[in-house]
Motif scaffolding. Structure first.
Motif, PDB file in Angstrom:
ATOM      1  N   ALA A  16      -3.923  10.238  13.408  1.00 16.38           N
ATOM      2  CA  ALA A  16      -3.126  10.014  12.206  1.00 16.38           C
ATOM      3  C   ALA A  16      -3.853  10.541  10.977  1.00 16.38           C
ATOM      4  O   ALA A  16      -3.240  11.132  10.083  1.00 16.38           O
ATOM      5  CB  ALA A  16      -2.815   8.525  12.049  1.00 16.38           C
ATOM      6  N   GLU A  17      -5.154  10.337  10.914  1.00 18.80           N
ATOM      7  CA  GLU A  17      -5.926  10.801   9.766  1.00 18.80           C
ATOM      8  C   GLU A  17      -5.916  12.315   9.667  1.00 18.80           C
ATOM      9  O   GLU A  17      -5.805  12.889   8.574  1.00 18.80           O
ATOM     10  CB  GLU A  17      -7.362  10.291   9.840  1.00 18.80           C
ATOM     11  CG  GLU A  17      -8.236  10.712   8.668  1.00 18.80           C
ATOM     12  CD  GLU A  17      -7.652  10.327   7.317  1.00 18.80           C
ATOM     13  OE1 GLU A  17      -7.815  11.101   6.351  1.00 18.80           O
ATOM     14  OE2 GLU A  17      -7.014   9.256   7.212  1.00 18.80           O
ATOM     15  N   ARG A  20      -2.563  13.297   8.327  1.00 18.51           N
ATOM     16  CA  ARG A  20      -2.484  13.016   6.890  1.00 18.51           C
ATOM     17  C   ARG A  20      -3.147  14.117   6.085  1.00 18.51           C
ATOM     18  O   ARG A  20      -2.611  14.574   5.068  1.00 18.51           O
ATOM     19  CB  ARG A  20      -3.152  11.668   6.569  1.00 18.51           C
ATOM     20  CG  ARG A  20      -2.244  10.476   6.640  1.00 18.51           C
ATOM     21  CD  ARG A  20      -2.866   9.254   6.020  1.00 18.51           C
ATOM     22  NE  ARG A  20      -3.967   8.744   6.805  1.00 18.51           N
ATOM     23  CZ  ARG A  20      -3.839   7.831   7.771  1.00 18.51           C
ATOM     24  NH1 ARG A  20      -2.646   7.333   8.054  1.00 18.51           N
ATOM     25  NH2 ARG A  20      -4.895   7.397   8.428  1.00 18.51           N
ATOM     26  N   THR A  43       2.896  10.203  11.065  1.00 16.87           N
ATOM     27  CA  THR A  43       1.491   9.803  11.228  1.00 16.87           C
ATOM     28  C   THR A  43       1.235   9.236  12.620  1.00 16.87           C
ATOM     29  O   THR A  43       0.302   9.650  13.310  1.00 16.87           O
ATOM     30  CB  THR A  43       1.085   8.763  10.165  1.00 16.87           C
ATOM     31  OG1 THR A  43       2.033   7.695  10.153  1.00 16.87           O
ATOM     32  CG2 THR A  43       1.029   9.402   8.793  1.00 16.87           C
ATOM     33  N   ASP A  55      -1.675   2.153  14.174  1.00 22.78           N
ATOM     34  CA  ASP A  55      -1.506   3.026  13.012  1.00 22.78           C
ATOM     35  C   ASP A  55      -0.619   2.430  11.924  1.00 22.78           C
ATOM     36  O   ASP A  55      -0.352   3.083  10.908  1.00 22.78           O
ATOM     37  CB  ASP A  55      -0.941   4.383  13.441  1.00 22.78           C
ATOM     38  CG  ASP A  55      -1.944   5.206  14.227  1.00 22.78           C
ATOM     39  OD1 ASP A  55      -3.153   4.958  14.080  1.00 22.78           O
ATOM     40  OD2 ASP A  55      -1.520   6.087  15.002  1.00 22.78           O
ATOM     41  N   THR A  63      -1.675   6.411   4.161  1.00 19.23           N
ATOM     42  CA  THR A  63      -0.677   7.478   4.052  1.00 19.23           C
ATOM     43  C   THR A  63      -0.086   7.509   2.648  1.00 19.23           C
ATOM     44  O   THR A  63       0.043   8.582   2.037  1.00 19.23           O
ATOM     45  CB  THR A  63       0.430   7.295   5.090  1.00 19.23           C
ATOM     46  OG1 THR A  63      -0.133   7.380   6.406  1.00 19.23           O
ATOM     47  CG2 THR A  63       1.495   8.375   4.948  1.00 19.23           C
ATOM     48  N   MET A  67      -0.311  10.650   0.114  1.00 20.99           N
ATOM     49  CA  MET A  67       0.916  11.314  -0.312  1.00 20.99           C
ATOM     50  C   MET A  67       1.115  11.181  -1.823  1.00 20.99           C
ATOM     51  O   MET A  67       1.618  12.099  -2.473  1.00 20.99           O
ATOM     52  CB  MET A  67       2.109  10.741   0.450  1.00 20.99           C
ATOM     53  CG  MET A  67       2.086  11.022   1.947  1.00 20.99           C
ATOM     54  SD  MET A  67       2.022  12.793   2.359  1.00 20.99           S
ATOM     55  CE  MET A  67       0.279  13.002   2.752  1.00 20.99           C
ATOM     56  N   ILE A  83       6.761   5.852   7.494  1.00 24.08           N
ATOM     57  CA  ILE A  83       5.549   5.313   8.095  1.00 24.08           C
ATOM     58  C   ILE A  83       5.904   4.100   8.941  1.00 24.08           C
ATOM     59  O   ILE A  83       6.991   3.519   8.802  1.00 24.08           O
ATOM     60  CB  ILE A  83       4.515   4.886   7.031  1.00 24.08           C
ATOM     61  CG1 ILE A  83       5.085   3.749   6.147  1.00 24.08           C
ATOM     62  CG2 ILE A  83       4.093   6.072   6.170  1.00 24.08           C
ATOM     63  CD1 ILE A  83       4.066   3.073   5.249  1.00 24.08           C
TER      64      ILE A  83
END
Length: 265
Positions: A16-17, A20, A43, A55, A63, A67, A83
């Motif tokens: 997920a990171e 992002r 993500t 997550d 997130t 963003m 998300i």
């Protein structure tokens, strides 16, 4: 106004990171756009149910923070897709986030219609209960997510709440691509709005994504479309077309069985 759909490839090869970081970089590159849109649950992966718990995050989580900064740096309105939101009581929601040009969160929509037929999202997530529209500097934006496309009453509610442009992030299965193409055009045409439908590419959770993100005008005409790989679709929109088309073909004026206008938030 200029709108871009970033059709991210979402697969199991990235964390997920990492996604992002990549998404933020792509958004920062859209300087000069007015509105940028990302897909649904990009993500964690909309079909990677095992990742939803680990997550999940708040609307002020990693997130949202990334963003917000990307929107501010690019100077755009950013619809950050959605998300896996964990509420204070532990309930998970599929939640869309809309940031303004300064990076401030102006819209949050919890997906009302949960997909899964008593499995997956339908059992693992809570459902939203409110129609959401957001006034932007280019028009009123309505928010919906993926499976919502199959429920026309939501889109009629968004219309009654003033929507001139509706954004639909998605992780639509490739096996039902024809439904995606039909429903997106239909919702734009019947509500006489611009519809920005941003689907994921790639595969995750064993599900191949449809891609084919589209920008559709109030006539139901596809102005720009992606293929099946990661790419960005950019189109210049004349928001005055909404009023012109609604005047030229006043089907909305001729409604007889109108529903009660919803409460917006």
């Amino acid at each position: 106004m200029r709108a871009s759909l970033i059709q991210l490839s979402v697969d199991s090869s990235e964390t997920a990171e990492e996604r992002r970081h990549r998404a933020a970089s792509l958004v920062r590159g859209r300087t000069g756009d007015d509105l940028v849109v990302l897909p649904e649950l990009w993500t964690a992966g909309a079909w990677s149910y095992d990742r939803w718990g680990p997550d999940a995050e708040g609307v002020d989580g990693a997130t949202a923070e990334a963003m917000s900064a990307a929107a501010r740096q690019a100077g755009v309105w950013l619809h950050a897709g959605s998300i896996v939101e964990r509420d204070a009581d532990g309930t998970l929601y599929n939640t869309a986030l809309l940031f303004d040009r300064a990076g401030d969160l102006h819209g949050r929509y919890r997906k009302i219609h949960r997909y899964g037929f008593d499995t997956g999202e339908a059992t693992l997530m809570g459902g939203g209960d409110g129609i959401v529209t957001v006034p932007a500097d280019f028009g009123v934006v309505g928010l919906a997510i993926c499976y919502d496309l199959r429920f026309p009453e939501l889109f009629r509610g968004l219309l009654d709440a003033g929507a001139e442009l509706i954004v639909v992030p998605a992780a639509w299965p490739a096996a039902r691509l024809s439904h995606w193409q039909l429903l997106t055009r239909t919702r734009a045409l019947e509500e006489q709005v611009f519809l920005l439908a941003c689907c994921a590419a790639g595969a995750h959770g064993g599900m191949r994504q449809a891609g084919h993100s589209m920008i559709i005008d109030p006539w139901g005409t596809v102005l720009g479309a992606a293929g099946t790989t990661e790419e960005t679709v950019t189109v210049d929109l004349d928001m005055a077309e909404v009023t012109r088309i609604r005047t030229e073909l006043p089907v909305l004026r001729d409604r007889v069985l109108a529903i009660q206008a919803p409460t917006t938030r």
